[in-house]
Design a protein around this motif. Sequence first.
Motif, PDB file in Angstrom:
ATOM      1  N   ARG A  37       0.834  -1.199   0.000  1.00 39.41           N
ATOM      2  CA  ARG A  37       0.000   0.000   0.000  1.00 39.41           C
ATOM      3  C   ARG A  37       0.865   1.244   0.000  1.00 39.41           C
ATOM      4  NH1 ARG A  37      -3.634   2.061   5.059  1.00 39.41           N
ATOM      5  NH2 ARG A  37      -5.123   3.367   3.942  1.00 39.41           N
ATOM      6  N   LEU A  38       0.445   2.241  -0.802  1.00 33.87           N
ATOM      7  CA  LEU A  38       1.082   3.556  -0.809  1.00 33.87           C
ATOM      8  C   LEU A  38      -0.014   4.605  -0.733  1.00 33.87           C
ATOM      9  CD1 LEU A  38       3.566   5.419  -1.130  1.00 33.87           C
ATOM     10  CD2 LEU A  38       3.179   5.322  -3.600  1.00 33.87           C
ATOM     11  N   ASN A  39       0.059   5.441   0.302  1.00 29.26           N
ATOM     12  CA  ASN A  39      -0.933   6.488   0.514  1.00 29.26           C
ATOM     13  C   ASN A  39      -0.212   7.819   0.691  1.00 29.26           C
ATOM     14  OD1 ASN A  39      -3.014   8.168   1.265  1.00 29.26           O
ATOM     15  ND2 ASN A  39      -3.914   6.752   2.734  1.00 29.26           N
ATOM     16  N   LEU A  40      -0.341   8.703  -0.301  1.00 29.43           N
ATOM     17  CA  LEU A  40       0.242  10.044  -0.248  1.00 29.43           C
ATOM     18  C   LEU A  40      -0.916  11.035  -0.325  1.00 29.43           C
ATOM     19  CD1 LEU A  40       3.174   9.508  -2.780  1.00 29.43           C
ATOM     20  CD2 LEU A  40       3.239   9.254  -0.300  1.00 29.43           C
ATOM     21  N   PRO A  41      -1.476  11.459   0.826  1.00 23.67           N
ATOM     22  CA  PRO A  41      -2.727  12.216   0.808  1.00 23.67           C
ATOM     23  C   PRO A  41      -2.588  13.713   0.569  1.00 23.67           C
ATOM     24  CG  PRO A  41      -2.118  11.698   3.060  1.00 23.67           C
ATOM     25  CD  PRO A  41      -1.084  11.062   2.185  1.00 23.67           C
ATOM     26  N   TYR A  42      -1.407  14.302   0.772  1.00 24.88           N
ATOM     27  CA  TYR A  42      -1.278  15.755   0.672  1.00 24.88           C
ATOM     28  C   TYR A  42      -0.070  16.117  -0.176  1.00 24.88           C
ATOM     29  CZ  TYR A  42      -4.116  15.092   4.866  1.00 24.88           C
ATOM     30  OH  TYR A  42      -5.065  14.675   5.751  1.00 24.88           O
ATOM     31  N   ILE A  43      -0.155  15.925  -1.465  1.00 20.86           N
ATOM     32  CA  ILE A  43       0.979  16.184  -2.344  1.00 20.86           C
ATOM     33  C   ILE A  43       1.001  17.663  -2.705  1.00 20.86           C
ATOM     34  CG2 ILE A  43       2.024  15.647  -4.569  1.00 20.86           C
ATOM     35  CD1 ILE A  43       0.679  12.913  -4.417  1.00 20.86           C
ATOM     36  N   ALA A  65      11.069  -0.431  -4.935  1.00 17.01           N
ATOM     37  CA  ALA A  65      10.371  -0.968  -3.766  1.00 17.01           C
ATOM     38  C   ALA A  65       8.862  -1.040  -3.983  1.00 17.01           C
ATOM     39  CB  ALA A  65      10.678  -0.114  -2.539  1.00 17.01           C
ATOM     40  N   LEU A  66       8.327  -0.256  -4.903  1.00 19.83           N
ATOM     41  CA  LEU A  66       6.888  -0.228  -5.134  1.00 19.83           C
ATOM     42  C   LEU A  66       6.426  -1.181  -6.231  1.00 19.83           C
ATOM     43  CD1 LEU A  66       6.235   3.622  -4.865  1.00 19.83           C
ATOM     44  CD2 LEU A  66       5.953   1.870  -3.112  1.00 19.83           C
ATOM     45  N   THR A  67       7.319  -2.013  -6.696  1.00 21.21           N
ATOM     46  CA  THR A  67       6.939  -2.999  -7.705  1.00 21.21           C
ATOM     47  C   THR A  67       5.817  -3.893  -7.173  1.00 21.21           C
ATOM     48  OG1 THR A  67       9.178  -2.984  -8.599  1.00 21.21           O
ATOM     49  CG2 THR A  67       7.801  -4.870  -9.154  1.00 21.21           C
ATOM     50  N   ASP A  68       4.852  -4.196  -7.994  1.00 24.52           N
ATOM     51  CA  ASP A  68       3.696  -5.039  -7.637  1.00 24.52           C
ATOM     52  C   ASP A  68       2.798  -4.387  -6.592  1.00 24.52           C
ATOM     53  OD1 ASP A  68       4.586  -7.015  -9.391  1.00 24.52           O
ATOM     54  OD2 ASP A  68       5.802  -7.980  -7.848  1.00 24.52           O
ATOM     55  N   LEU A  69       2.738  -3.048  -6.594  1.00 26.58           N
ATOM     56  CA  LEU A  69       1.879  -2.324  -5.657  1.00 26.58           C
ATOM     57  C   LEU A  69       0.427  -2.736  -5.845  1.00 26.58           C
ATOM     58  CD1 LEU A  69       1.921   0.002  -3.527  1.00 26.58           C
ATOM     59  CD2 LEU A  69       1.366   1.554  -5.402  1.00 26.58           C
ATOM     60  N   GLN A  70      -0.290  -2.945  -4.714  1.00 28.52           N
ATOM     61  CA  GLN A  70      -1.676  -3.400  -4.781  1.00 28.52           C
ATOM     62  C   GLN A  70      -2.688  -2.311  -4.449  1.00 28.52           C
ATOM     63  OE1 GLN A  70      -2.497  -7.173  -2.804  1.00 28.52           O
ATOM     64  NE2 GLN A  70      -0.356  -7.756  -2.956  1.00 28.52           N
ATOM     65  N   GLU A  71      -2.298  -1.336  -3.629  1.00 28.34           N
ATOM     66  CA  GLU A  71      -3.235  -0.303  -3.191  1.00 28.34           C
ATOM     67  C   GLU A  71      -2.560   1.054  -3.278  1.00 28.34           C
ATOM     68  OE1 GLU A  71      -5.958   0.744   0.763  1.00 28.34           O
ATOM     69  OE2 GLU A  71      -5.259  -1.312   0.396  1.00 28.34           O
ATOM     70  N   LEU A  72      -3.181   1.986  -4.013  1.00 25.27           N
ATOM     71  CA  LEU A  72      -2.583   3.300  -4.243  1.00 25.27           C
ATOM     72  C   LEU A  72      -3.613   4.394  -3.970  1.00 25.27           C
ATOM     73  CD1 LEU A  72      -0.288   5.123  -5.334  1.00 25.27           C
ATOM     74  CD2 LEU A  72      -1.240   4.775  -7.622  1.00 25.27           C
ATOM     75  N   HIS A  73      -3.205   5.374  -3.125  1.00 23.39           N
ATOM     76  CA  HIS A  73      -4.023   6.542  -2.830  1.00 23.39           C
ATOM     77  C   HIS A  73      -3.169   7.787  -3.030  1.00 23.39           C
ATOM     78  CE1 HIS A  73      -7.098   3.936  -0.886  1.00 23.39           C
ATOM     79  NE2 HIS A  73      -6.029   3.238  -0.520  1.00 23.39           N
ATOM     80  N   LEU A  74      -3.506   8.579  -4.037  1.00 21.41           N
ATOM     81  CA  LEU A  74      -2.770   9.813  -4.320  1.00 21.41           C
ATOM     82  C   LEU A  74      -3.724  10.987  -4.192  1.00 21.41           C
ATOM     83  CD1 LEU A  74      -0.523   8.881  -7.400  1.00 21.41           C
ATOM     84  CD2 LEU A  74       0.092   8.928  -4.982  1.00 21.41           C
ATOM     85  N   GLY A  75      -3.417  11.899  -3.274  1.00 23.38           N
ATOM     86  CA  GLY A  75      -4.241  13.082  -3.075  1.00 23.38           C
ATOM     87  C   GLY A  75      -3.407  14.334  -3.231  1.00 23.38           C
ATOM     88  N   TYR A  76      -3.742  15.161  -4.207  1.00 20.99           N
ATOM     89  CA  TYR A  76      -3.009  16.401  -4.436  1.00 20.99           C
ATOM     90  C   TYR A  76      -3.648  17.534  -3.638  1.00 20.99           C
ATOM     91  CZ  TYR A  76      -0.473  14.026  -8.139  1.00 20.99           C
ATOM     92  OH  TYR A  76       0.340  13.163  -8.829  1.00 20.99           O
ATOM     93  N   ASP A  77      -2.831  18.456  -3.185  1.00 22.87           N
ATOM     94  CA  ASP A  77      -3.308  19.548  -2.340  1.00 22.87           C
ATOM     95  C   ASP A  77      -4.173  20.495  -3.168  1.00 22.87           C
ATOM     96  OD1 ASP A  77      -3.654  21.723  -0.600  1.00 22.87           O
ATOM     97  OD2 ASP A  77      -1.776  21.262   0.418  1.00 22.87           O
ATOM     98  N   SER A  78      -5.437  20.629  -2.796  1.00 21.83           N
ATOM     99  CA  SER A  78      -6.360  21.478  -3.542  1.00 21.83           C
ATOM    100  C   SER A  78      -6.049  22.960  -3.373  1.00 21.83           C
ATOM    101  CB  SER A  78      -7.798  21.203  -3.097  1.00 21.83           C
ATOM    102  OG  SER A  78      -7.954  21.458  -1.709  1.00 21.83           O
ATOM    103  N   GLN A  79      -5.185  23.316  -2.411  1.00 17.23           N
ATOM    104  CA  GLN A  79      -4.832  24.715  -2.196  1.00 17.23           C
ATOM    105  C   GLN A  79      -3.792  25.210  -3.188  1.00 17.23           C
ATOM    106  OE1 GLN A  79      -6.589  26.433   0.052  1.00 17.23           O
ATOM    107  NE2 GLN A  79      -7.672  24.515   0.474  1.00 17.23           N
ATOM    108  N   ASP A  80      -3.114  24.297  -3.862  1.00 16.46           N
ATOM    109  CA  ASP A  80      -2.132  24.705  -4.860  1.00 16.46           C
ATOM    110  C   ASP A  80      -2.832  25.411  -6.017  1.00 16.46           C
ATOM    111  OD1 ASP A  80       0.178  23.930  -3.634  1.00 16.46           O
ATOM    112  OD2 ASP A  80       0.254  21.952  -4.560  1.00 16.46           O
TER     113      ASP A  80
END
Length: 394
Positions: free
Chosen positions: A117-123, A139-154
């Motif tokens: 799992r990779l969760n980056l909620p405030y990019i 290290a992220l090869t074969d990743l199963q769960e991905l959460h990418l959240g970009y900062d809406s304030q940008d």
Amino acid sequence: SAIPLLRHHHHQAMDARRRSPKKRKFERVPDQDSPPGSGSAGVDLINALPDAVLCTIVSLLPTKDGARTQAIARRWRPLWRSAPLNLVADSTLSRQQRKRVVYVTKILAEHPGPALRLNLPYIRRRDYGKIDGWLRSQALTDLQELHLGYDSQDSPPPSLLSPSALRFAPTLRVATFTDCHFPDLSAQSLNFSHLQQLGLYGVTFSALSAHYLNFPRLKQLTMSVVTILEDALHNMLSGCLSLESLLLEDNVGFARLRISSLTLRSIGFSAPYTQGPSLFHELVIEDAPCLERLLPLSPDYGPTIVRVIRAPKLQVLGVLSKGISKLHIGTTVFQEMTAISLTTTMRTVKVLVIESFGPNLDAVIGFLKCFPCLERLYVLVSTHNCLSQLSTSA
């Protein structure tokens, strides 16, 4: 007196403890590396587990706690690096954004993978270069769960989703993208062959990016405040061959949506609060043989027209209100909650929720005629700005 005698015995006990080469039993820390069942007084059930089970436990822990297990004992030191990586870069990792960036870089450098799992909620925009490097990490090869959240304030939003994130399409099972612009795919089909859950929040799709996405095993799709053209949305849904649950909230870019699906069981939908020609105002269920739940979430704001042509297993319907100016159930037509023609009956519907302004029994009776086999009827009544709920069950 008794006090000097007690002091004498206390000093004798302290001297004996200092002279003793062994610590008291409850002060000793058991040897974590000793094999289970070695005759120790206490039974260490956790340490008795095989490495594979311990690795699973470590991979389910919060990121910081999982890394800290290396300090438990010598046996635990390699477990974190052997366990599938669970990397969540939120406030539990650090309250400071800059420290989270440092920690993520360090973790990806030290953990060999694979990643669960990779969760980056405030990019933030200033970290885009680092994000692209992280997503390319071995290290992220074969990743199963991905959460990418970009900062809406940008500014200016939305930010472009890093194309590196798309390299996980063949292995992802769960994915969430927030406040970003989906990149164009240059007419190359992208197949998310194992993805089962997808959440899109504040995402913008161009015609090119949406036309070439395929989700053959997707079961649950949530789209909220998404910008997408009508043809692109139809093409995306046509590629969801296993979809069971569809949630559409406040999306823009299309005025009419037609749904034909052999697998859909539940549809929830709402239109944005604002008005405009390109906003969602008509939903047509053309053919949905497995559909059980049709749920208008904010009927007062639209869509204003709902047509159900074929849904032979529909069981739950509502909330229905005057916000749906025209409701077509087969050949039966309701206009602003009043039955205009009653030529179709749906005996499969067991639960109905309607909203009535004032004591309008005619509207209720009209719905009862269309749905003669109801088991539960919920009527939301608004009188003098006071909303109350009446319910009845067969």
